[in-house]
Write an enzyme that holds these catalytic residues in place. Structure first.
Site, PDB file in Angstrom:
ATOM      1  N   ASP A  44       0.847  -1.203   0.000  1.00 15.47           N
ATOM      2  CA  ASP A  44       0.000   0.000   0.000  1.00 15.47           C
ATOM      3  C   ASP A  44       0.882   1.253   0.000  1.00 15.47           C
ATOM      4  O   ASP A  44       0.373   2.381  -0.044  1.00 15.47           O
ATOM      5  CB  ASP A  44      -1.031  -0.003   1.126  1.00 15.47           C
ATOM      6  CG  ASP A  44      -0.406  -0.061   2.508  1.00 15.47           C
ATOM      7  OD1 ASP A  44       0.828  -0.156   2.604  1.00 15.47           O
ATOM      8  OD2 ASP A  44      -1.167  -0.015   3.507  1.00 15.47           O
ATOM      9  N   SER A  45       2.207   1.043  -0.010  1.00 18.32           N
ATOM     10  CA  SER A  45       3.133   2.162  -0.259  1.00 18.32           C
ATOM     11  C   SER A  45       2.853   2.770  -1.626  1.00 18.32           C
ATOM     12  O   SER A  45       3.379   3.832  -1.953  1.00 18.32           O
ATOM     13  CB  SER A  45       4.589   1.676  -0.191  1.00 18.32           C
ATOM     14  OG  SER A  45       4.785   0.551  -1.016  1.00 18.32           O
ATOM     15  N   ASP A  83      -1.002  -6.129  -0.215  1.00 18.33           N
ATOM     16  CA  ASP A  83      -1.365  -5.521   1.066  1.00 18.33           C
ATOM     17  C   ASP A  83      -2.872  -5.348   1.194  1.00 18.33           C
ATOM     18  O   ASP A  83      -3.533  -4.896   0.246  1.00 18.33           O
ATOM     19  CB  ASP A  83      -0.731  -4.116   1.169  1.00 18.33           C
ATOM     20  CG  ASP A  83       0.557  -4.128   1.979  1.00 18.33           C
ATOM     21  OD1 ASP A  83       0.814  -5.105   2.704  1.00 18.33           O
ATOM     22  OD2 ASP A  83       1.310  -3.140   1.873  1.00 18.33           O
ATOM     23  N   LYS A 113      -1.091  -9.360   2.977  1.00 23.75           N
ATOM     24  CA  LYS A 113      -0.320  -8.878   4.138  1.00 23.75           C
ATOM     25  C   LYS A 113      -1.194  -7.938   4.965  1.00 23.75           C
ATOM     26  O   LYS A 113      -1.864  -7.063   4.407  1.00 23.75           O
ATOM     27  CB  LYS A 113       0.956  -8.168   3.693  1.00 23.75           C
ATOM     28  CG  LYS A 113       1.777  -7.632   4.870  1.00 23.75           C
ATOM     29  CD  LYS A 113       3.213  -7.314   4.479  1.00 23.75           C
ATOM     30  CE  LYS A 113       3.401  -6.031   3.718  1.00 23.75           C
ATOM     31  NZ  LYS A 113       2.958  -4.803   4.437  1.00 23.75           N
ATOM     32  N   GLU A 115      -1.246  -5.515   8.639  1.00 24.95           N
ATOM     33  CA  GLU A 115      -0.423  -4.866   9.660  1.00 24.95           C
ATOM     34  C   GLU A 115      -1.056  -5.066  11.037  1.00 24.95           C
ATOM     35  O   GLU A 115      -2.267  -4.897  11.197  1.00 24.95           O
ATOM     36  CB  GLU A 115      -0.310  -3.362   9.371  1.00 24.95           C
ATOM     37  CG  GLU A 115       0.444  -3.061   8.094  1.00 24.95           C
ATOM     38  CD  GLU A 115       0.605  -1.560   7.837  1.00 24.95           C
ATOM     39  OE1 GLU A 115       0.232  -0.756   8.697  1.00 24.95           O
ATOM     40  OE2 GLU A 115       1.105  -1.222   6.749  1.00 24.95           O
ATOM     41  N   GLU A 182       9.408  -4.062  10.373  1.00 28.31           N
ATOM     42  CA  GLU A 182       9.824  -2.774   9.805  1.00 28.31           C
ATOM     43  C   GLU A 182      10.331  -1.843  10.907  1.00 28.31           C
ATOM     44  O   GLU A 182       9.650  -1.637  11.925  1.00 28.31           O
ATOM     45  CB  GLU A 182       8.636  -2.122   9.061  1.00 28.31           C
ATOM     46  CG  GLU A 182       9.022  -0.782   8.442  1.00 28.31           C
ATOM     47  CD  GLU A 182       8.001  -0.245   7.434  1.00 28.31           C
ATOM     48  OE1 GLU A 182       7.035  -0.956   7.111  1.00 28.31           O
ATOM     49  OE2 GLU A 182       8.199   0.891   6.966  1.00 28.31           O
TER      50      GLU A 182
HETATM   51  O1  KIV Z   1       3.604  -1.086   1.572  1.00 27.49           O
HETATM   52  C1  KIV Z   1       4.764  -1.513   1.537  1.00 27.49           C
HETATM   53  O2  KIV Z   1       5.525  -1.277   0.586  1.00 27.49           O
HETATM   54  C2  KIV Z   1       5.233  -2.304   2.657  1.00 27.49           C
HETATM   55  C3  KIV Z   1       6.694  -2.577   2.757  1.00 27.49           C
HETATM   56  C4  KIV Z   1       7.395  -1.345   3.173  1.00 27.49           C
HETATM   57  C5  KIV Z   1       6.982  -3.719   3.637  1.00 27.49           C
HETATM   58  O3  KIV Z   1       4.454  -2.697   3.468  1.00 27.49           O
END
Ligand code: KIV
Length: 280
Positions: A44-45, A83, A113, A115, A182
């Site tokens: 989600d970056s 994510d 993924k 969090e 992280e």
């Molecule tokens: O969103 C992302 O790119 C991430 C990584 C920084 C692990 O969660």
């Protein structure tokens, strides 16, 4: 050969390091896939590096599905992890399973993924029970940036370090096949990595993790809004791109581009006839 969750668990057992990079589009995914990287994360970056947001909280399910589907076409061998965006799983176990299912069915994820630690373990258990592999994410969890008060290293006090260890063990127990750590002190990340039977994937968490992940724009010098200390620039592609864009601009404006060898031809006799027909 396709990387799977089994590849990840086998690598942990054999002490082999795992590599993961982010990607958000087909052509980048293909380049990363062909380099032999084990997993591609549609992080989600993308809110930061693709959509230009200040943080990841506004990223939607539709964003993740849209980019996930594109990346899936290029991630032939790499495990595709997508994510779950903010508020797509925190709200309820039902939402978590439903949205993880969408990322798999519509985004073509091999795994999702999430969090968070113990608080989201009911969601992790339910998603895993539905047949969807889950990667956990602990330490600096960008979706909680407002609660954490900024981009800070996590687990530096005895209490927060103990909480991180408990969270990691809880995620493993809930069925996560890997855990991202992280911005965690290196010795704590190494300790957690040794405690877990599933691999840890570090980002700003030192060399003691079982694998590493980076945002590809960071490791290629393509994103300068914020460059964390842990980023290693493997190439300055950003500089190469900036020079190429400037060269293109000046060649278009000077007429140096396009040259004849970059153009298509037509029989001159045909053109002469057309010109004659159009003559006043
Ligand atoms: O969103 C992302 O790119 C991430 C990584 C920084 C692990 O969660």
């Amino acid at each position: 050969m396709k990387n799977t969750v089994t590849t990840f668990l086998q690598a942990k057992q054999e002490g082999k390091k795992l590599s993961m990079l982010t990607a958000y589009d087909y052509s980048t995914a293909k380049l990363i896939n062909d380099s032999g990287v084990n997993a591609i994360l549609v992080g989600d970056s993308l809110g930061n590096v693709i959509l230009g947001y200040e943080d990841t909280v506004s990223v939607t399910m539709e964003d993740m599905i849209h980019h996930g589907r594109a990346v899936s076409k290029g991630a032939k061998d790499a495990l595709l992890v997508i994510d779950m965006p903010f508020m797509s799983y925190q709200t309820s176990v039902y939402d978590a399973v439903k949205n993880a299912g969408r990322l798999m069915k519509e985004g073509r994820a091999n795994a999702v993924k999430l969090e968070g630690g113990r608080k989201i373990c009911p969601q992790v258990e339910a998603v895993v029970s539905a047949g969807i592999p889950v990667m956990g994410h602990l330490g600096l969890t960008p979706q909680s940036i407002n609660a954490l008060g900024g981009h800070k290293v996590q687990g530096k006090t005895e209490q927060s370090a103990r909480q991180l260890i408990d969270d990691a063990l809880a995620l493993e127990k809930a069925g996560a096949f890997a855990v991202v750590l992280e911005c965690v002190p290196a010795s704590l990340a190494e300790f957690i990595s040794k405690k877990l039977t599933v691999p840890t994937i570090g980002i700003g968490a030192g060399a003691g993790c079982d694998g590493q992940v980076l945002v590809y724009q960071d490791m290629l010098g393509m994103f300068s809004d914020y460059v964390p200390k842990f980023v290693k620039q493997f190439a300055n592609v950003g500089e190469i791109m900036a020079k190429a864009f400037a060269d293109y601009d000046s060649e278009v404006k000077s007429g140096a581009f396009p040259t004849e060898d970059k153009s298509y031809s037509i029989d001159e006799a045909v053109m002469d006839k057309i010109k004659a027909d159009f003559a006043d």
